[in-house]
Design a protein around this motif. Structure first.
Motif, short mmCIF file in Angstrom:
data_model
loop_
_atom_site.label_atom_id
_atom_site.label_comp_id
_atom_site.label_asym_id
_atom_site.label_seq_id
_atom_site.Cartn_x
_atom_site.Cartn_y
_atom_site.Cartn_z
N ASP A 31 1.06 -1.51 0.15
CA ASP A 31 -0.51 -0.12 0.05
C ASP A 31 1.06 1.26 0.47
O ASP A 31 0.12 2.65 0.17
CB ASP A 31 -0.58 -0.05 1.58
N TYR A 32 2.17 0.86 0.57
CA TYR A 32 2.77 2.44 0.59
C TYR A 32 4.07 2.31 -0.50
O TYR A 32 4.19 1.21 -0.46
CB TYR A 32 3.57 2.20 1.73
N ALA A 33 4.59 3.79 -1.00
CA ALA A 33 5.96 3.93 -1.35
C ALA A 33 6.93 4.30 0.18
O ALA A 33 5.95 3.72 0.40
CB ALA A 33 5.96 5.33 -2.21
N MET A 34 8.01 3.82 -0.82
CA MET A 34 8.79 3.46 0.63
C MET A 34 10.50 4.35 0.80
O MET A 34 10.05 3.92 -1.17
CB MET A 34 9.59 2.01 1.02
N TRP A 53 5.72 1.37 -5.17
CA TRP A 53 5.06 0.65 -4.25
C TRP A 53 5.32 -0.99 -4.91
O TRP A 53 5.30 -2.13 -4.72
CB TRP A 53 3.35 0.49 -4.63
N SER A 54 5.38 -0.34 -6.54
CA SER A 54 5.86 -2.34 -7.11
C SER A 54 7.27 -2.13 -7.38
O SER A 54 8.10 -3.22 -7.81
CB SER A 54 5.25 -2.12 -8.32
N GLY A 55 8.27 -1.54 -7.01
CA GLY A 55 9.30 -0.82 -7.36
C GLY A 55 9.96 -0.60 -8.38
O GLY A 55 11.03 -0.94 -8.72
N ASP A 73 10.93 -6.57 -2.29
CA ASP A 73 9.94 -7.68 -2.84
C ASP A 73 8.39 -8.01 -1.68
O ASP A 73 8.37 -7.92 -0.49
CB ASP A 73 10.70 -9.19 -1.72
N ASN A 74 7.42 -6.97 -2.22
CA ASN A 74 6.14 -7.09 -1.65
C ASN A 74 6.15 -8.22 -0.87
O ASN A 74 5.20 -8.69 0.35
CB ASN A 74 5.34 -6.01 -2.47
N SER A 75 5.99 -9.44 -1.68
CA SER A 75 5.34 -10.91 -1.26
C SER A 75 6.23 -11.11 0.58
O SER A 75 5.41 -12.19 0.80
CB SER A 75 5.50 -11.95 -2.26
N SER A 77 7.08 -8.96 2.61
CA SER A 77 7.08 -7.47 3.01
C SER A 77 8.57 -6.71 3.82
O SER A 77 8.94 -6.31 4.53
CB SER A 77 6.49 -7.56 4.06
N THR A 78 9.41 -7.19 2.46
CA THR A 78 10.88 -6.49 2.49
C THR A 78 11.38 -5.37 1.25
O THR A 78 11.06 -5.59 0.42
CB THR A 78 12.01 -7.39 2.60
N SER A 79 11.81 -4.37 2.01
CA SER A 79 12.69 -3.41 1.64
C SER A 79 14.28 -3.61 1.69
O SER A 79 14.96 -4.17 2.46
CB SER A 79 12.08 -2.20 1.45
N PHE A 80 14.67 -3.58 0.08
CA PHE A 80 16.52 -3.45 0.17
C PHE A 80 17.18 -2.43 -0.37
O PHE A 80 16.28 -1.78 -0.91
CB PHE A 80 16.78 -5.16 0.00
N LEU A 81 18.14 -1.88 0.11
CA LEU A 81 18.98 -1.20 -0.35
C LEU A 81 20.57 -2.05 -0.30
O LEU A 81 21.74 -2.09 0.30
CB LEU A 81 18.93 0.48 0.31
#
Length: 126
Positions: A31-34, A53-55, A73-75, A77-81
């Motif tokens: 639901d969110y941009a990050m 939201w989709s990357g 990776d929305n499946s 619920s993780t973001s990476f840098l």
């Protein structure tokens, strides 16, 4: 109510690489941009990178373009840098944040992000 937890920071030398992770729980991550922000001692917290939201849409601070890559990776619920060719100017506490303003819009303003993690420390020595 989303909770964010960053990890992956450390002490490295100039030219090294690190990958930061941001694990989300308690809400619909997609639901969110990050965004990822960083703050050096005595400095304002600054925008580093963001993803829709989709990357599919990303935005970067000029000084990290070509060196940092944001993904999610929305499946899971993780973001990476992913960070490479690090230099001492990259030193700081890195924070993951999410914005409910518009999941397709990547804001560079702290005020547009409603939820923040506790931060993970990145120190780059020369």
């Amino acid at each position: 109510q989303v909770q964010l937890v960053e990890s992956g920071g450390g002490l490295v030398q100039t030219g090294a690489s690190l990958r930061l992770s941001c694990a989300a729980s308690g809400g619909a991550f997609s639901d969110y941009a990050m965004g990822w922000f960083r703050q050096a001692p005595g400095k304002e917290r600054e925008f580093v990178a963001g993803a829709s939201w989709s990357g599919a849409i990303t935005r970067y601070l000029d000084s990290v373009k070509g060196r940092f890559t944001i993904s999610r990776d929305n499946s899971k619920s993780t973001s990476f840098l992913a960070m490479h060719d690090l230099n001492p100017d990259d030193t700081g506490t890195y924070y993951c944040a999410i914005s409910s303003r518009n999941r397709n819009y990547i804001s560079e303003n702290r005020e547009d992000y409603q939820h923040w993690g506790q931060g993970t420390q990145v120190t780059v020595s020369s």
